[in-house]
Write an enzyme that holds these catalytic residues in place. Structure first.
Site, PDB file in Angstrom:
ATOM      1  N   SER A 148       0.832  -1.208   0.000  1.00  0.00           N
ATOM      2  CA  SER A 148       0.000   0.000   0.000  1.00  0.00           C
ATOM      3  C   SER A 148       0.863   1.252   0.000  1.00  0.00           C
ATOM      4  CB  SER A 148      -0.899   0.012   1.240  1.00  0.00           C
ATOM      5  OG  SER A 148      -1.651  -1.175   1.307  1.00  0.00           O
TER       6      SER A 148
HETATM    7  N1  SAH Z   1      -0.498  -4.803   4.188  1.00  0.00           N
HETATM    8  C1  SAH Z   1       0.200  -4.782   2.920  1.00  0.00           C
HETATM    9  C2  SAH Z   1      -0.745  -4.634   1.778  1.00  0.00           C
HETATM   10  C3  SAH Z   1      -0.947  -5.900   1.080  1.00  0.00           C
HETATM   11  S1  SAH Z   1      -2.073  -5.843  -0.269  1.00  0.00           S
HETATM   12  C4  SAH Z   1       1.246  -3.689   2.964  1.00  0.00           C
HETATM   13  O1  SAH Z   1       1.907  -3.570   3.948  1.00  0.00           O
HETATM   14  O2  SAH Z   1       1.453  -2.993   2.014  1.00  0.00           O
HETATM   15  C5  SAH Z   1      -3.438  -6.706   0.389  1.00  0.00           C
HETATM   16  C6  SAH Z   1      -3.225  -8.162   0.694  1.00  0.00           C
HETATM   17  O3  SAH Z   1      -4.473  -8.679   1.147  1.00  0.00           O
HETATM   18  C7  SAH Z   1      -2.817  -9.037  -0.485  1.00  0.00           C
HETATM   19  O4  SAH Z   1      -1.597  -9.640  -0.212  1.00  0.00           O
HETATM   20  C8  SAH Z   1      -3.953 -10.069  -0.573  1.00  0.00           C
HETATM   21  O5  SAH Z   1      -3.516 -11.355  -0.926  1.00  0.00           O
HETATM   22  C9  SAH Z   1      -4.497 -10.033   0.835  1.00  0.00           C
HETATM   23  N2  SAH Z   1      -5.857 -10.558   1.011  1.00  0.00           N
HETATM   24  C10 SAH Z   1      -6.952 -10.391   0.225  1.00  0.00           C
HETATM   25  N3  SAH Z   1      -7.997 -11.050   0.741  1.00  0.00           N
HETATM   26  C11 SAH Z   1      -7.565 -11.648   1.896  1.00  0.00           C
HETATM   27  C12 SAH Z   1      -8.165 -12.485   2.874  1.00  0.00           C
HETATM   28  N4  SAH Z   1      -9.449 -12.870   2.789  1.00  0.00           N
HETATM   29  N5  SAH Z   1      -7.419 -12.908   3.905  1.00  0.00           N
HETATM   30  C13 SAH Z   1      -6.112 -12.549   4.016  1.00  0.00           C
HETATM   31  N6  SAH Z   1      -5.483 -11.784   3.124  1.00  0.00           N
HETATM   32  C14 SAH Z   1      -6.192 -11.323   2.063  1.00  0.00           C
END
Ligand code: SAH
Length: 287
Positions: free
Chosen positions: A133
């Site tokens: 993000s």
């Molecule tokens: N927190 C991260 C952002 C990751 S993007 C950062 O530090 O930048 C969002 C993530 O959510 C992705 O890796 C995706 O695989 C995950 N995601 C989507 N649906 C999910 C679910 N039901 N349970 C766990 N993770 C999920």
């Protein structure tokens, strides 16, 4: 110190390959955090119990992560300061959040091809069609979660969507315990690999479907979703403490950031904050 680590701070262009990433990681590991707090927290998490001394141990470890940047200016500290200044300019005021953003070396969470962009205010690819993000939104969500009736104290926080582990690292500096769930196995592994050299004692990573929450550990006084669903799953609402705050992007093509507060056992309030853009929240797991 090895000869190599004398060349700090490394320029952003020099952090492209794995070996310099390893050098940077090694310099972080020069802190004197030992295995003890980690073991204590692990035990606490397993037993579902926390003693004062265990929490103190966790705090010490988090403090050590902050301290370790002071004596030795880390890789791209200046660039990171500039990133934080931009985040502040965009309206994030919480000093503790800004300090946490200044502490966590974002470039260590980003694959080499994009490392030179680690400190621009953008989301970047982390593989598997997912992104890390943008710094502003990471800071904003944590600021909103901290604005609680406990003066910002957060005991147990849950993140849905670990991705590369960056936001979990920032959260570890503002909450006593951080639990983070990822549904894509290789990303869960990536986050583990990224976080390991930082030796942060108060993060627990979990591979699974975050839409189900983490009932074994609930309730949480803060929950952050890093992926957008059409609505926030009821399981997550049920796993909030009364007084707890959940921050989540909601929507599909048009998304808004929502704050949900649990005001009693059966009541929640929702406040819509601003437009945002996140990858979708998906059910189940992927290997
Ligand atoms: N927190 C991260 C952002 C990751 S993007 C950062 O530090 O930048 C969002 C993530 O959510 C992705 O890796 C995706 O695989 C995950 N995601 C989507 N649906 C999910 C679910 N039901 N349970 C766990 N993770 C999920």
């Amino acid at each position: 110190m090895t000869g190599k680590s004398k060349s700090f701070p490394l320029s952003l262009s020099s952090i492209g390959d794995k070996s310099s990433k390893a050098v940077a990681a090694k310099s972080l590991a020069l802190t004197r955090i030992v295995a003890t707090p980690q073991t204590a927290t692990q035990n606490a998490a397993q037993n579902g119990m926390r003693t004062g001394s265990q929490i103190a141990a966790v705090n010490r470890a988090a403090q050590a992560l902050q301290d370790l940047e002071r004596p030795t200016p880390l890789v791209s500290g200046g660039v990171r300061k500039a990133m934080v200044a931009r985040v502040a300019k965009q309206g994030v005021k919480d000093a503790k959040v800004l300090a946490a953003m200044e502490t966590v070396p974002r470039h260590l969470f980003i694959e080499s091809a994009f490392a030179s962009q680690a400190y621009i205010d953008a989301s970047l690819p982390i593989g598997h069609h997912q992104t890390i993000s943008q710094p502003y939104i990471v800071a904003r969500m944590i600021e909103v979660m901290r604005d609680n009736s406990q003066g910002g104290v957060l005991n147990k926080v849950l993140e849905i969507g670990t991705g590369c582990g960056y936001q979990a690292a920032v959260l570890s500096l503002v909450a006593k315990e951080v639990y983070s769930i990822e549904r894509i196995k290789p990303l869960h592994e990536l986050a583990k690999a990224n976080l390991r050299p930082l030796r942060i004692a108060n993060i627990r990573l979990h591979y699974g479907d975050g839409m189900l929450g983490f009932p074994q550990v609930a309730p949480f006084d803060g929950i952050i979703l890093a992926a957008a669903g059409l609505e926030v799953p009821q399981a997550l609402l049920d796993q909030m403490t009364v007084g707890g705050r959940l921050v989540a992007p909601v929507g599909s093509r048009h998304q808004v950031l929502q704050l949900i507060e649990r005001i009693s056992r059966y009541e929640w309030t929702t406040t819509t904050l601003e437009d945002c853009h996140f990858v979708p929240l998906r059910p189940g797991t992927a290997g």
